[in-house]
Write an enzyme that holds these catalytic residues in place. Structure first.
Site, PDB file in Angstrom:
ATOM      1  N   ASN A  12       1.341  -7.512  12.503  1.00 59.06           N
ATOM      2  CA  ASN A  12       2.246  -6.530  11.181  1.00 59.06           C
ATOM      3  C   ASN A  12       3.424  -5.893  11.681  1.00 59.06           C
ATOM      4  OD1 ASN A  12       2.592  -4.696   8.946  1.00 59.06           O
ATOM      5  ND2 ASN A  12       1.348  -2.493  10.045  1.00 59.06           N
ATOM      6  N   LYS A  14       5.678  -4.443   9.243  1.00 63.79           N
ATOM      7  CA  LYS A  14       6.295  -3.494   9.065  1.00 63.79           C
ATOM      8  C   LYS A  14       7.312  -3.784   8.195  1.00 63.79           C
ATOM      9  CE  LYS A  14       3.351  -0.610  11.908  1.00 63.79           C
ATOM     10  NZ  LYS A  14       3.602   0.242  13.192  1.00 63.79           N
ATOM     11  N   HIS A  99      -3.432   0.930   5.639  1.00 67.23           N
ATOM     12  CA  HIS A  99      -3.015   1.706   7.092  1.00 67.23           C
ATOM     13  C   HIS A  99      -2.551   3.406   6.537  1.00 67.23           C
ATOM     14  CE1 HIS A  99       0.178   1.570  10.331  1.00 67.23           C
ATOM     15  NE2 HIS A  99       0.041   0.790  10.713  1.00 67.23           N
ATOM     16  N   GLU A 101       0.564   4.100   7.946  1.00 63.62           N
ATOM     17  CA  GLU A 101       1.644   4.397   7.132  1.00 63.62           C
ATOM     18  C   GLU A 101       1.636   4.387   5.529  1.00 63.62           C
ATOM     19  OE1 GLU A 101       3.711   2.638  11.271  1.00 63.62           O
ATOM     20  OE2 GLU A 101       3.437   1.808   9.821  1.00 63.62           O
ATOM     21  N   GLU A 169      -6.832   2.397  14.467  1.00 62.07           N
ATOM     22  CA  GLU A 169      -6.048   2.647  15.123  1.00 62.07           C
ATOM     23  C   GLU A 169      -5.211   3.850  14.757  1.00 62.07           C
ATOM     24  OE1 GLU A 169      -2.757  -0.539  14.241  1.00 62.07           O
ATOM     25  OE2 GLU A 169      -2.884   0.358  12.451  1.00 62.07           O
ATOM     26  N   GLY A 175       3.270   3.400  17.530  1.00 60.93           N
ATOM     27  CA  GLY A 175       4.715   2.738  18.682  1.00 60.93           C
ATOM     28  C   GLY A 175       5.012   4.241  18.888  1.00 60.93           C
ATOM     29  N   SER A 214      -0.132   0.507  19.843  1.00 57.31           N
ATOM     30  CA  SER A 214       1.097   0.646  20.910  1.00 57.31           C
ATOM     31  C   SER A 214       0.080  -0.896  21.282  1.00 57.31           C
ATOM     32  CB  SER A 214       1.004   1.428  21.659  1.00 57.31           C
ATOM     33  OG  SER A 214       2.617   2.580  21.364  1.00 57.31           O
TER      34      SER A 214
END
Length: 252
Positions: A12, A14, A99, A101, A169, A175, A214
């Site tokens: 991904n 992003k 996702h 985000e 996730e 991250g 991560s």
């Protein structure tokens, strides 16, 4: 049960990537040939690069291009949005939906995620549906309740192993460099598998469950060896061919 499931490593990107990223993508595509038949690789760049990357990947059996989001409807007055059909027309083979985000930045609900997954199927593509808990949920001991609720409400009826991938996730690990323990990942992936089998029977036993958060070359082998982990949804490490391919090799 899961031994027969071929792993998927999905990258991904992003909001990263320009035309100059083509060289990195080409290196990924070239390296994927060593893994043909063992691991499937998918790169999900920003929409601006989907068509160009997909054209380069055309004809490959184990390396494909996907997208990061879509609108639930096929067409219409939705300025700035893009439909699953448009992405399929550009050459995408799969689309990430739900996702964390998107859920956080755009307020996407489980209902909307389910509608987007249905749109992905409408375009005859594979939906990668993301679930995961926040640090607050984890601290409150709500990981299984949150993930179970998201999984139940975000997945449409009629899911099959060839049109649905689930990606777990933990939001707090994305991250940050932090990852759950092996025991934590094993527990949640077993929990997800049980829900999938209960709802979708044999198809649920064959669905791929990806771990994300991560994932990097240094921890990939340990994570990929966990029961019911059938690959990874990779963020930052998917931007570099060497890192992305190293993670894929950890599955082979």
């Amino acid at each position: 049960m899961t031994e027969a499931i071929r792993p998927l490593i999905a990258g991904n990107w992003k909001m990263n990537g320009l035309k100059s990223s083509l060289a990195e993508f080409e290196a990924m595509r070239a390296g994927a040939s060593d893994l043909a038949g063992q691991v499937d690789l998918l790169v999900c760049p920003p929409t601006t690069l989907v068509a160009e990357f997909a054209a380069k990947a055309r004809g490959s059996k184990s390396f494909a291009v996907g997208a990061q989001d879509c609108h639930p409807k096929a067409f219409g007055a939705h300025t700035g949005d893009i439909s699953a059909e448009m992405l399929a027309d550009a050459g995408a083979r799969a689309i990430i939906v739900g996702h964390s985000e998107r859920r956080a930045d755009h307020g996407e609900t489980d209902t909307l995620v389910r509608q987007k997954a249905e749109a992905v199927w409408r375009a005859t593509l594979t939906a990668i549906v993301c679930i995961g808990e926040t640090q607050h949920h984890r601290d409150q001991g709500q990981t299984l309740d949150v993930c179970g609720g998201q999984l139940t409400a975000s997945l449409p009826d009629g899911a099959r192993s060839d049109n649905l991938v689930v990606a777990y996730e933990p939001v707090w690990a994305i991250g940050t460099g932090l990852t759950p323990t092996v025991r934590d990942v094993e527990q949640i992936h077993h929990f997800i598998r049980d829900i999938l089998i209960s709802r979708f029977k044999g198809e649920g036993a064959r669905m791929r469950i990806l771990y994300g958060g991560s994932v990097k070359p240094s921890n990939a082998a340990e994570l990929m060896a966990i029961a019911n982990v059938n690959g990874a949804l990779v963020g930052g490490a998917s931007l570099k061919a060497a890192d992305f391919l190293a993670i894929a090799h950890a599955c082979s």
